[in-house]
Design a protein around this motif. Structure first.
Motif, PDB file in Angstrom:
ATOM      1  N   TYR A 157       0.864  -1.178   0.000  1.00  0.00           N
ATOM      2  CA  TYR A 157       0.000   0.000   0.000  1.00  0.00           C
ATOM      3  C   TYR A 157       0.906   1.235   0.000  1.00  0.00           C
ATOM      4  CZ  TYR A 157      -3.616  -3.239   1.706  1.00  0.00           C
ATOM      5  OH  TYR A 157      -4.492  -4.291   1.846  1.00  0.00           O
ATOM      6  N   TYR A 210       0.814   5.434   0.369  1.00  0.00           N
ATOM      7  CA  TYR A 210      -0.036   6.536   0.809  1.00  0.00           C
ATOM      8  C   TYR A 210       0.613   7.877   0.498  1.00  0.00           C
ATOM      9  CZ  TYR A 210      -1.523   2.587   3.725  1.00  0.00           C
ATOM     10  OH  TYR A 210      -1.932   1.359   4.166  1.00  0.00           O
ATOM     11  N   GLN A 266      -4.343   6.772  -1.865  1.00  0.00           N
ATOM     12  CA  GLN A 266      -3.948   5.429  -1.457  1.00  0.00           C
ATOM     13  C   GLN A 266      -3.972   4.529  -2.684  1.00  0.00           C
ATOM     14  OE1 GLN A 266      -5.569   3.801   2.264  1.00  0.00           O
ATOM     15  NE2 GLN A 266      -6.346   2.066   1.089  1.00  0.00           N
ATOM     16  N   TYR A 272      -2.518   0.611  -4.588  1.00  0.00           N
ATOM     17  CA  TYR A 272      -2.266  -0.788  -4.264  1.00  0.00           C
ATOM     18  C   TYR A 272      -1.359  -1.414  -5.328  1.00  0.00           C
ATOM     19  CZ  TYR A 272      -6.702   0.594  -2.168  1.00  0.00           C
ATOM     20  OH  TYR A 272      -7.700   1.295  -1.523  1.00  0.00           O
ATOM     21  N   ASP A 317      -7.979  -3.311  -5.261  1.00  0.00           N
ATOM     22  CA  ASP A 317      -8.266  -3.845  -3.935  1.00  0.00           C
ATOM     23  C   ASP A 317      -9.572  -4.627  -4.002  1.00  0.00           C
ATOM     24  OD1 ASP A 317     -10.036  -1.575  -4.171  1.00  0.00           O
ATOM     25  OD2 ASP A 317     -10.312  -1.700  -2.001  1.00  0.00           O
TER      26      ASP A 317
END
Length: 256
Positions: free
Chosen positions: A155, A157, A168, A170, A180
């Protein structure tokens, strides 16, 4: 701080046990109020195990930070949680020189590295110069990249100057963006007002390309009154037009 002893009693003040035979839980602390051990007991004052075969946990600290959690059985021997639990016996925590939590790793009852039932041995965290967390990634017991139960390896950020997450994303083990399992998107962006209330949550393929959530809308926008109470939220498509949700409406209005 949790109570020193937590017990179960019936309507006539009679001691009771739950389905695992637990009557009370006892917490022990050091002189700085740090919890050193938690143990569950039956009515006979003998330790009892929970559904995972664990009767309690002990805790170790360094420089005021927890460094180790060790689970034990009814004989106070280090014990690994059963297959119904996470399969862990020992959890270790590491920090950088600014006390940021940078790693959490898992071990069996013999203090050997293991992959927990979630499929990974450790979680690593990185921070920016302002000590705001900017990533979280997973590894197996050999140090190879691993994925969590949501099939995500990492992850990433982005934070604003107040430490709030504004973006955010992935990634998989090959550093490719991946959806996600909750929203089924590659990236989520957030906007806030000056009081920290979330005004918007939107979904993206990357930082510039919009996409829709699994149920069809691109953005949810929230409104608040002067007292900080949410007065409305609404769904919008990628063109900024109201979107009819799968529940059949576009806006929800709250009246106080």
């Amino acid at each position: 701080m949790q109570p020193a002893v937590f017990g179960l009693f019936g309507t006539d003040n009679e001691p009771l046990v739950n389905r695992f035979g637990r009557f009370k839980s006892k917490n022990e602390y050091d002189n700085d109020d740090r919890q050193l051990r938690n143990t569950t007991y039956g009515i006979n004052d003998e330790p009892v195990a929970n559904s995972y075969g664990v009767a309690g946990s002990s805790y170790e600290y360094k420089n005021g930070l927890i460094t180790k959690t060790t689970r034990f059985d009814v004989h106070f021997k280090t014990a690994r949680a059963s297959a119904a639990g996470d399969g862990l016996a020992i959890i270790k925590y590491e920090y950088d020189d600014r006390s940021n939590h940078i790693k959490q790793s898992y071990f069996d009852e013999n203090d050997q590295p293991i992959n927990g039932h979630s499929g990974y041995h450790s979680i690593s965290y990185t921070y920016d110069p302002l000590d705001m967390q900017v990533s979280e990634s997973y590894y197996d017991k050999y140090g190879n990249r691993a994925i969590n139960r949501d099939s995500i390896h990492k992850y990433v950020y982005e934070k604003d100057d107040k430490g709030r997450t504004i973006q955010q994303a992935y990634y998989d083990k090959n550093n490719n963006t991946v959806k996600d399992q909750s929203d089924e998107v590659y990236m989520v962006k957030y906007r806030y007002d000056e009081q920290g209330r979330r005004l918007s949550e939107s979904y993206w393929e990357n930082s510039t390309t919009k996409m829709t959530r699994w149920n069809g809308y691109h953005e949810r926008i929230n409104k608040f009154n002067e007292d900080g109470l949410e007065t409305e939220f609404a769904y919008y498509d990628h063109n900024g037009k109201l979107f009819v949700s799968t529940s059949g409406y576009s806006r929800v209005v709250n009246i106080y």
